[in-house]
Enzyme design. Structure first.
Site, PDB file in Angstrom:
ATOM      1  N   PRO A   1       0.838  -1.212   0.000  1.00  0.00           N
ATOM      2  CA  PRO A   1       0.000   0.000   0.000  1.00  0.00           C
ATOM      3  C   PRO A   1       0.866   1.253   0.000  1.00  0.00           C
ATOM      4  CG  PRO A   1      -0.662  -1.554   1.727  1.00  0.00           C
ATOM      5  CD  PRO A   1       0.639  -2.042   1.193  1.00  0.00           C
TER       6      PRO A   1
ATOM      7  N   TYR B   1       0.007   4.262  13.419  1.00  0.00           N
ATOM      8  CA  TYR B   1      -1.411   4.581  13.321  1.00  0.00           C
ATOM      9  C   TYR B   1      -2.187   3.889  14.441  1.00  0.00           C
ATOM     10  CZ  TYR B   1       0.224   6.658   9.032  1.00  0.00           C
ATOM     11  OH  TYR B   1       0.924   7.424   8.135  1.00  0.00           O
TER      12      TYR B   1
ATOM     13  N   ARG C   1       8.448   1.527  -3.556  1.00  0.00           N
ATOM     14  CA  ARG C   1       9.169   2.491  -4.387  1.00  0.00           C
ATOM     15  C   ARG C   1       9.571   1.913  -5.740  1.00  0.00           C
ATOM     16  NH1 ARG C   1      10.657   3.402   0.875  1.00  0.00           N
ATOM     17  NH2 ARG C   1      10.600   5.578   1.609  1.00  0.00           N
TER      18      ARG C   1
END
Length: 353
Positions: free
Chosen positions: A16, A176, A318
């Site tokens: 993701p 998170y 990436r």
């Protein structure tokens, strides 16, 4: 590779990657998401996992994030998942709540930190009223708030299936909300959601159990962990392995192992494949399937991770941004014949440099 009832054509998947590209700040996917994710599927990935997608509006990392808190957001994602499937890849989605790291400016903004409410931001929540460095102080969640998060993940999982996703990943990494509950550095609660490892993991395990019950037995369910906070007294790979076992028993199938993100200013020994040992540790200790991620940049490096049994899947980010066709190039480099090179591209055979 097969997980539950789903076959994957290879073990090289798209991790993701937040795009911060929702135009109306309503969580609804745009043409950018169709083209971005569609190109990655066309390029040969076994699975394409969409960015952190908020289960509630206040769970967005930025105002420009995707969401699945409303049925209206489902319709815009259906063409995306349909195209990904048409290219032979499995469309996945990462469900997330950013907690104290929500309501922030997107990375290329002229401003950084928390977005003021006057500019479209919102108050944030967390297990404890402990701010991430440089961000606004969050409100400590009540017990009802915590229970509500479980239900929000459950509802978002239902919408994920309705939108056509064939894989769900729960974001319990990178500082998170679910990670915030796991780590004693951000969780100072004294109720049943704080203190012991079992208590700190309670929210995540409840979410896994709720999502599994909602989507049934066939859909693959992943959990992304940060295996270490890289900070003294923080969450580590041993706790990660233990909670991975609990999550497997609650219905999760594979664990996507990253690191860091909870606290700022830590020293991380970044280098090629620097997170792979954590995936291997969790795989061997908990006896679960894992995915490795983090500066895996070549075909042979990725092949070695899987061939040596260090992880079951390699996820790249990436490298896919640099080259959406990386899997096709990797196959050429490794001497593997594929039957899913797009016919439209066969005049330009994929070769090594």
């Amino acid at each position: 590779m097969t997980l539950r009832g789903t076959d994957f054509r290879n073990r090289l998947w798209v991790a993701p990657m937040c795009q911060y590209s929702v135009e109306a700040q309503d969580g609804v996917a745009t043409d950018w998401h169709l083209v971005h994710l569609g190109a990655l599927a066309r390029g040969g990935a076994g699975a394409v996992i969409a960015e952190a997608t908020a289960v509630v509006p206040e769970g967005r990392i930025s105002p420009q994030d995707l969401g699945l808190w409303d049925d209206a957001q489902v319709e815009a994602l259906r063409p995306v998942t349909a195209f990904v499937r048409s290219q032979g890849s499995v469309p996945g989605v990462q469900l997330a709540h950013a907690g104290r790291k929500a309501s922030t400016f997107r990375p290329w903004s002229d401003e950084q930190g928390s977005v003021p409410e006057a500019d479209g931001g919102w108050p944030t929540v967390a297990p404890s009223a402990v701010a991430f460095e440089g961000y606004a102080v969050p409100r400590e969640m009540s017990r009802d708030d915590v229970v509500g998060v479980v239900e929000a993940f459950r509802a978002a999982a239902r919408r994920s299936v309705e939108a056509g996703f064939g894989l769900i990943e729960l974001h319990a990494a990178h500082g998170y909300l679910l990670h915030q509950f796991l780590s004693p550095l951000s969780n100072e609660r004294t109720d049943e959601y704080g203190g012991s490892l079992e208590n700190r993991a309670r929210l995540l395990v409840d979410v896994v159990r709720a999502v599994r019950a909602e989507v049934g037995d066939e859909l693959p369910l992943l959990v992304r962990f940060s295996a270490t906070d890289w900070a003294e007294g923080g969450w580590d790979e041993h706790e990660t392995a233990t909670v991975a076992g609990w999550s497997r028993d609650a219905g999760a199938d594979l664990f996507d192992i990253s690191t860091g993100g909870l606290v700022a200013g830590v020293t991380i020994p970044v280098g090629l494949g620097y997170q792979v040992p954590f995936a291997q540790h969790v795989r061997e200790t908990a006896e679960v399937d894992t995915g490795a991620v983090g500066l895996i940049v070549s075909a042979r490096q990725a092949e070695e991770v899987v061939a040596e049994g260090r992880a079951d899947v390699v996820l790249m980010a990436r490298e896919f941004l640099r080259d959406p066709h990386f899997p096709l190039r990797a196959a050429a480099e490794l001497g593997v014949e594929l039957d899913y090179v797009p016919a439209q591209y066969q005049r330009a055979p994929f070769r090594t440099a």
